[in-house]
Design an enzyme around this catalytic site. Structure first.
Site, mmCIF file in Angstrom:
data_model
loop_
_atom_site.group_PDB
_atom_site.id
_atom_site.type_symbol
_atom_site.label_atom_id
_atom_site.label_comp_id
_atom_site.label_asym_id
_atom_site.label_seq_id
_atom_site.Cartn_x
_atom_site.Cartn_y
_atom_site.Cartn_z
ATOM 1 N N TRP A 47 0.849 -1.191 0.000
ATOM 2 C CA TRP A 47 0.000 0.000 0.000
ATOM 3 C C TRP A 47 0.891 1.250 0.000
ATOM 4 O O TRP A 47 2.047 1.191 0.415
ATOM 5 C CB TRP A 47 -0.926 0.002 1.214
ATOM 6 C CG TRP A 47 -0.242 0.067 2.567
ATOM 7 C CD1 TRP A 47 0.085 -0.991 3.362
ATOM 8 C CD2 TRP A 47 0.188 1.250 3.266
ATOM 9 N NE1 TRP A 47 0.696 -0.551 4.520
ATOM 10 C CE2 TRP A 47 0.768 0.827 4.492
ATOM 11 C CE3 TRP A 47 0.142 2.609 2.990
ATOM 12 C CZ2 TRP A 47 1.298 1.724 5.432
ATOM 13 C CZ3 TRP A 47 0.664 3.505 3.926
ATOM 14 C CH2 TRP A 47 1.230 3.054 5.124
ATOM 15 N N GLU A 93 7.055 8.208 14.330
ATOM 16 C CA GLU A 93 7.259 7.533 13.046
ATOM 17 C C GLU A 93 8.157 8.365 12.134
ATOM 18 O O GLU A 93 8.990 7.808 11.399
ATOM 19 C CB GLU A 93 5.916 7.291 12.353
ATOM 20 C CG GLU A 93 4.974 6.336 13.061
ATOM 21 C CD GLU A 93 5.350 4.875 12.883
ATOM 22 O OE1 GLU A 93 6.314 4.597 12.140
ATOM 23 O OE2 GLU A 93 4.686 4.011 13.482
ATOM 24 N N THR A 100 4.308 -0.435 18.998
ATOM 25 C CA THR A 100 3.638 0.368 17.974
ATOM 26 C C THR A 100 2.445 -0.371 17.374
ATOM 27 O O THR A 100 1.437 0.251 17.023
ATOM 28 C CB THR A 100 4.621 0.775 16.864
ATOM 29 O OG1 THR A 100 5.343 -0.375 16.418
ATOM 30 C CG2 THR A 100 5.615 1.809 17.368
ATOM 31 N N HIS A 124 4.588 5.155 6.928
ATOM 32 C CA HIS A 124 3.744 5.415 8.093
ATOM 33 C C HIS A 124 3.699 6.904 8.444
ATOM 34 O O HIS A 124 2.626 7.498 8.583
ATOM 35 C CB HIS A 124 4.233 4.619 9.306
ATOM 36 C CG HIS A 124 4.259 3.140 9.071
ATOM 37 N ND1 HIS A 124 4.829 2.249 9.963
ATOM 38 C CD2 HIS A 124 3.791 2.394 8.043
ATOM 39 C CE1 HIS A 124 4.701 1.025 9.492
ATOM 40 N NE2 HIS A 124 4.080 1.081 8.327
ATOM 41 N N GLU A 172 8.460 -2.732 18.048
ATOM 42 C CA GLU A 172 7.474 -3.062 17.029
ATOM 43 C C GLU A 172 6.165 -3.538 17.650
ATOM 44 O O GLU A 172 5.085 -3.209 17.156
ATOM 45 C CB GLU A 172 8.022 -4.133 16.074
ATOM 46 C CG GLU A 172 9.186 -3.685 15.223
ATOM 47 C CD GLU A 172 8.791 -2.688 14.131
ATOM 48 O OE1 GLU A 172 7.608 -2.302 14.043
ATOM 49 O OE2 GLU A 172 9.676 -2.304 13.358
ATOM 50 N N GLU A 176 8.570 1.273 6.578
ATOM 51 C CA GLU A 176 8.223 2.145 7.694
ATOM 52 C C GLU A 176 8.037 3.594 7.249
ATOM 53 O O GLU A 176 7.260 4.345 7.838
ATOM 54 C CB GLU A 176 9.315 2.066 8.771
ATOM 55 C CG GLU A 176 9.361 0.763 9.538
ATOM 56 C CD GLU A 176 8.306 0.710 10.636
ATOM 57 O OE1 GLU A 176 7.801 1.781 11.027
ATOM 58 O OE2 GLU A 176 7.992 -0.404 11.094
ATOM 59 N N ASP A 190 1.357 -3.526 9.543
ATOM 60 C CA ASP A 190 2.777 -3.492 9.179
ATOM 61 C C ASP A 190 3.664 -3.747 10.391
ATOM 62 O O ASP A 190 4.632 -4.506 10.334
ATOM 63 C CB ASP A 190 3.137 -2.114 8.606
ATOM 64 C CG ASP A 190 2.997 -2.048 7.099
ATOM 65 O OD1 ASP A 190 2.494 -3.011 6.501
ATOM 66 O OD2 ASP A 190 3.382 -1.020 6.520
ATOM 67 N N GLU A 191 3.343 -3.075 11.487
ATOM 68 C CA GLU A 191 4.156 -3.206 12.695
ATOM 69 C C GLU A 191 4.135 -4.640 13.214
ATOM 70 O O GLU A 191 5.153 -5.148 13.692
ATOM 71 C CB GLU A 191 3.656 -2.248 13.788
ATOM 72 C CG GLU A 191 3.543 -0.779 13.383
ATOM 73 C CD GLU A 191 4.886 -0.092 13.172
ATOM 74 O OE1 GLU A 191 5.913 -0.774 13.014
ATOM 75 O OE2 GLU A 191 4.899 1.152 13.159
ATOM 76 N N HIS A 214 6.479 -6.687 11.094
ATOM 77 C CA HIS A 214 7.874 -6.392 11.447
ATOM 78 C C HIS A 214 8.231 -6.977 12.812
ATOM 79 O O HIS A 214 9.348 -7.449 13.020
ATOM 80 C CB HIS A 214 8.097 -4.882 11.443
ATOM 81 C CG HIS A 214 7.924 -4.260 10.093
ATOM 82 N ND1 HIS A 214 7.694 -2.916 9.905
ATOM 83 C CD2 HIS A 214 7.942 -4.816 8.854
ATOM 84 C CE1 HIS A 214 7.587 -2.669 8.605
ATOM 85 N NE2 HIS A 214 7.736 -3.806 7.954
#
Length: 369
Positions: free
Chosen positions: A64, A108, A202, A149, A199, A146, A231-232, A235
């Protein structure tokens, strides 16, 4: 990670605030702590990292992008209508929610600091800036993922009209200039334990923010925060797998790294937040997120408990006496943290209400902490 909230608020709140005077030098620290044989461990894990860590990255053409969630600027008429709709949705959100969102976004946006930190770690750093090793590939690709974000949250907040972007932009610049905690060594054992915590923190904070804004009707912002949280989580999975592998091949140094991080109370870069006005803005921001349930002391204890179970810390065998002491310390820490939180809750209950402080991020509005 980014490395947002790239912060462990509860432990950070126990530490004194740092001056934001640019001319104040940070104390000298020992940065080279890795013996050659330890560096070799990470070099020997190149193939393992390629097969077990890089799989948690997504191809760029399948990722995305911020524009997927923002008004379309290609057509002026449609753009203005979409911005108007966005601003109408944001009117329903309390100012305190924007304080939490801004703090998350600023953390971020300090991504350059986090990439710099990873590139100090012995045995895994990107030596040339374009190295093809698995570790270097991960660092660059993780940073690229990252980077979206902060970009997305920044643009959304800018379009909302609810925040003072000049104050926010100053805060971002101050934070990146401040760098990392000077106690941080270039030891990848520490680094990967640290990023595992960050991670998951977040993932939790963005997920909780998504639920909060959803209650106030901003479904698009909820989708944004939920997407970032996803996403976090991905990760987090990669970093916890690295530490799991380190526990498998070098349990003693890994448990010492975990215990050392908890004892030294490394401060995430968010701790150095400053907006040019409020020297305690991180403490005030943290108090707001604690009260709203975005990120709490209980979350911190839960993260530690989760990682202890995930890495099977209680079941480690063959440790040295120093390693066993570290194991006992780490395994007993969640319950000690919860007792501290219970006592704090009793004290807070005895107080008559909370105080309010002005936040420059939201045009000086006073927010209860």
């Amino acid at each position: 990670m980014a490395l947002s909230l790239k912060t462990v608020y509860f432990m950070s709140q126990q530490l004194p605030s740092q001056s934001h005077c640019i001319t104040s030098p940070k104390p000298d620290v020992v940065t080279h702590s890795m013996a050659p044989e330890k560096v070799e461990i990470f070099r020997s894990l190149e193939t393992w990292a390629e097969q077990n860590v890089l799989i948690h990255l997504k191809p760029v053409d399948k990722s995305w992008q911020p524009t997927d969630f923002l008004p379309e600027s290609e057509t002026s008429e449609g753009f203005y209508e979409q911005v108007k709709e966005l601003r109408e949705r944001c009117k329903q959100l309390p100012a305190e929610h924007f304080v939490a969102l801004v703090g998350e976004m600023i953390t971020e946006e300090a991504l350059p600091t986090y990439q710099t930190m990873l590139n100090t770690l012995d045995g895994v750093r990107d030596e040339t800036g374009a190295s093809l090793t698995s570790w270097a590939t991960w660092i660059r690709a993780w940073t690229a993922e990252e980077n979206r974000h902060g970009d997305l949250l920044n643009k959304y907040l800018y379009l909302s009209g609810r925040v003072d972007m000049k104050q926010i932009e100053k805060s971002i610049q101050y934070l990146i200039r401040s760098g990392m905690d000077p106690k941080f060594e270039n030891n990848p054992y520490n680094g990967f334990v640290y990023t595992s915590f960050q991670e998951r923190a977040t993932f939790i904070s963005h997920g909780n923010t998504a639920r909060l804004v959803k209650k106030h009707g901003d479904m698009k912002l909820a989708q944004i925060c939920g997407t970032i949280a996803s996403d976090e989580k991905r990760h987090e999975t990669a970093y916890t797998k690295i530490v799991e592998k380190l526990f498998e091949i070098d349990p003693d140094d890994t448990i010492l790294a975990l215990a050392g991080m908890m004892k030294k109370r490394f401060r995430m870069p968010g701790h150095f937040m400053y907006d040019g006005q409020d020297d305690k803005i991180f403490d005030h921001f943290s108090a707001v997120t604690q009260r709203l349930g975005v990120y709490t002391g209980q979350d911190y204890a839960d993260i530690l408990e989760f990682l202890i179970e995930r890495w099977k810390v209680e079941k480690l065998i063959g440790l040295t006496s120093e390693g066993r002491k570290a194991q006992d310390f780490v395994c007993g820490l969640p319950s000690r943290i919860r007792r501290i939180l219970e006592n704090k809750a009793l004290v807070d209950t005895a107080k008559k209400g909370g105080s309010a402080v002005p936040f420059g991020w939201v045009f000086g509005q006073e927010i209860r902490i």
